[in-house]
Design an enzyme around this catalytic site. Structure first.
Site, PDB file in Angstrom:
ATOM      1  N   ASN A 211     -26.157 -36.091 -14.306  1.00  0.00           N
ATOM      2  CA  ASN A 211     -25.657 -37.034 -15.310  1.00  0.00           C
ATOM      3  C   ASN A 211     -26.323 -38.385 -15.104  1.00  0.00           C
ATOM      4  O   ASN A 211     -27.141 -38.554 -14.198  1.00  0.00           O
ATOM      5  CB  ASN A 211     -24.133 -37.130 -15.256  1.00  0.00           C
ATOM      6  N   ASP A 308     -12.310 -31.169  -7.402  1.00  0.00           N
ATOM      7  CA  ASP A 308     -12.097 -32.587  -7.723  1.00  0.00           C
ATOM      8  C   ASP A 308     -11.910 -33.317  -6.394  1.00  0.00           C
ATOM      9  O   ASP A 308     -10.895 -33.135  -5.717  1.00  0.00           O
ATOM     10  CB  ASP A 308     -10.871 -32.756  -8.628  1.00  0.00           C
ATOM     11  N   ILE A 309     -12.903 -34.108  -6.025  1.00  0.00           N
ATOM     12  CA  ILE A 309     -12.905 -34.747  -4.696  1.00  0.00           C
ATOM     13  C   ILE A 309     -11.743 -35.739  -4.574  1.00  0.00           C
ATOM     14  O   ILE A 309     -10.979 -35.723  -3.607  1.00  0.00           O
ATOM     15  CB  ILE A 309     -14.266 -35.422  -4.435  1.00  0.00           C
ATOM     16  N   PHE A 326     -12.088 -44.035 -10.207  1.00  0.00           N
ATOM     17  CA  PHE A 326     -12.745 -44.659 -11.346  1.00  0.00           C
ATOM     18  C   PHE A 326     -12.579 -43.730 -12.537  1.00  0.00           C
ATOM     19  O   PHE A 326     -12.495 -42.513 -12.366  1.00  0.00           O
ATOM     20  CB  PHE A 326     -14.238 -44.894 -11.060  1.00  0.00           C
TER      21      PHE A 326
END
Ligand code: CTP
Length: 410
Positions: A211, A308-309, A326
Site C-alpha cells: 500500500n 490484527d496487530i 491510528f
C-alpha cells in the site's frame, strides 16, 4: 545555565576569534567552559588567549600523554553537558558526518554521549556545496543542532550565507538547548513500541501486495519519543527512510513478521500502532515465481486475513499501559475511528482523512483527530513532526498519570 559545563570546540577559520567573545558570554551566564582548539583553530587564536578566558587549560592534541593521564579523551567528551562547535568548518562537519576521529576535537565528538550544537562558518560556496549540504542533513538526522550561519559579507569578499552566527545568538541557542532538553525528557525511563510503514505480502518470491504508506508519521513519532528520553523500539515495514537516531529499528516485511517482532519487543509502557498493515495476504504464497502461460487465464489471487496487530496486542497479556491506534479513513473519519477505538480495545485513536485529495499519504502534513474516552480533540493541520511532538506530549502526561481518565484499560 547556572552550573552547566560546556565543551567548546574551536575549529579553524577567520571567525575563530569570535569564540573568545562566546566564552566570555557563556561564563557570564553562569556556565563553565572547557575548550578544545583544533590545529587549524590554533592558527587563528592562541591557546593562551582561550585559556585565560576559560580559566582552564586548553586541550589541543590527541596524543598529549599528560592530558591522557589527567583525563582521557573519552572522559573529556562526556564531562560536559553540551558540546558546542564554533566555528564549525566545512572540514569539521565532513569529519563529523562520516565519523572520522583523527584529532582530539573529532575524537571527542565521536566519543560523546552528550548533545552537540554546531555554529558553521565557511565560504559561501563551501556552505552551498552539495557535499556540505549533504553533511548538514546527515548531522541533523543524527540529532546535531545548528545555529547559523548568518548571511552577509564574508572575509573573503563574497556575499551570502556562511558567516558565523553572532556570539549572542550562539548563547541563545545554547540556552534553548538546555531549556528544551529539560522540557523534552518527559518520557525518560519509559519504553515505547511503535509500528510504522506498509507491509509487503508476498504472492511469490518476486511479487507482493503493498500500500501507499510512507512510514513518515510513525518515524516522526519514534524520533520525537526518543528525543523525549524514551527507550524506543520501532518495528517498520519496507520504507525509504533512514533509521531514526537513538531508536532500535527492526525491519520486517509482512504483517505476520511485524506481529512476531512486536510480540518479541513487548512489554512496553506504550504501544503506538501507526503501521498500515495489509488486511489480507495471498493465501497460497508460491514458492517459485508464478509463470505466465500462453493461452491460460491469469492466476486467481485468493486472499487470507492477516492478524490484527493492534487488536491482538490490546487484548493480550502483555498489553502496554497505553495503546494508541491510528485510523486511516476516507469518509466519516471520526465516526469510523470512534468505532475502531472500541472494537480494537485501544485507549486512543489518532484518526486522519487519507482521501487522495488530502495528500496525507506520502506527504509531510497531516490533519488528525485524537479520539479518547473523553471525546474528540480536533488538531489543526500540522507537519508530521509537529503531530509527533504533540502526541508525545500527550503520551508523557498520560504515562505520568495526568490524564488517567483518557484510558479505557484492558
Ligand atoms: N492495524 C494492525 N493490524 C492490522 C490492521 C490494522 O495493527 N492487521 C492497526 C493499524 O496500525 C492502525 C489501526 O489498526 O493503528 C487501524 O488500521 P486501519 O487500517 O485504519 O483499520 P482496519 O483494521 O483496516 O479497519 P477498516 O478496514 O475498517 O478500515
Amino acid at each position: 545555565m547556572q552550573g552547566k559545563r560546556i565543551m567548546l570546540i574551536v575549529g579553524g577559520g577567520i571567525a575563530a576569534y569570535k569564540a573568545l567573545e562566546l566564552v566570555r558570554l557563556i561564563r557570564g551566564a553562569g556556565a563553565s567552559v572547557r575548550a578544545i582548539l583544533t590545529r587549524a583553530g590554533a592558527e587563528f587564536v592562541t591557546p593562551l588567549s582561550l585559556s585565560s578566558l576559560t580559566g582552564d587549560k586548553v586541550y589541543t592534541d590527541l596524543f598529549s600523554l599528560t592530558d591522557e593521564a589527567e583525563m582521557g579523551h573519552i572522559e573529556l567528551s562526556r564531562d560536559a553537558d553540551l558540546l558546542v562547535v564554533a566555528p564549525a568548518t566545512a572540514n569539521l562537519m565532513a569529519k563529523m558526518a562520516s565519523g572520522i576521529a583523527d584529532d582530539l576535537a573529532t575524537t571527542a565528538l565521536l566519543a560523546t554521549d552528550k548533545p552537540v550544537l554546531c555554529a558553521p562558518a565557511m565560504n559561501v560556496r563551501m556552505w552551498q556545496h552539495a557535499a556540505t549540504q549533504r553533511n548538514l542533513a546527515t548531522l541533523k538526522a543524527d540529532g546535531v543542532s545548528f545555529v547559523g550561519p548568518d548571511e552577509g559579507e564574508m572575509a573573503c569578499g563574497e556575499y551570502g550565507p556562511g558567516r558565523l552566527a553572532e556570539p549572542a545568538a550562539i548563547l541563545e541557542a545554547i540556552r534553548e538547548q538546555f531549556a528544551s532538553a529539560s522540557k523534552t525528557r518527559s518520557l525518560a525511563g519509559k519504553r515505547v513500541l511503535i509500528t510504522a510503514g506498509p507491509t509487503h505480502e508476498p504472492i511469490d518470491p518476486v511479487r507482493y501486495i503493498a500500500n501507499r504508506s510512507s512510514g513518515k508519521q510513525g518515524y516522526a513519532i519514534a524520533a520525537a519519543a526518543a528525543a523525549a528520553g524514551a527507550e524506543v523500539v520501532l518495528v517498520a515495514g519496507p520504507v525509504a527512510l533512514p533509521d531514526p537516531a537513538g531508536v532500535v529499528t527492526i525491519h520486517v516485511e509482512s504483517a505476520r513478521e511485524m506481529l512476531a517482532a512486536v510480540e518479541e519487543a513487548l512489554p512496553a509502557d506504550a504501544g503506538i500502532f501507526t503501521a498500515a498493515v495489509a488486511d489480507w495476504r495471498p493465501d497460497n504464497e508460491g514458492t517459485q515465481k508464478i509463470k505466465k502461460e500462453k493461452g491460460k487465464r491469469p492466476p486467481d489471487l485468493a486472499l487470507a486475513e492477516n492478524p490484527d496487530i493492534l487488536a491482538t496486542v490490546a487484548a493480550g497479556k502483555n498489553r502496554p499501559g497505553l495503546v494508541v491506534g491510528f485510523a486511516a479513513e476516507t469518509e466519516k473519519v471520526v465516526e469510523h475511528a470512534t468505532a475502531k477505538r472500541t472494537r480494537k480495545k485501544a485507549d486512543w485513536i489518532v484518526a486522519n482523512d487519507v482521501s487522495p485529495a488530502t495528500g496525507v499519504m506520502g506527504g509531510d502534513r497531516n490533519t488528525v483527530h485524537l479520539i479518547t474516552a473523553d471525546g474528540v480533540d480536533n488538531w489543526p493541520t500540522l507537519s508530521k513532526a509537529e503531530v509527533a511532538q504533540r502526541l508525545v506530549e500527550r503520551l508523557a502526561d498520560a504515562l505520568a498519570g495526568k490524564s488517567e481518565k483518557n484510558r479505557i484499560g484492558a
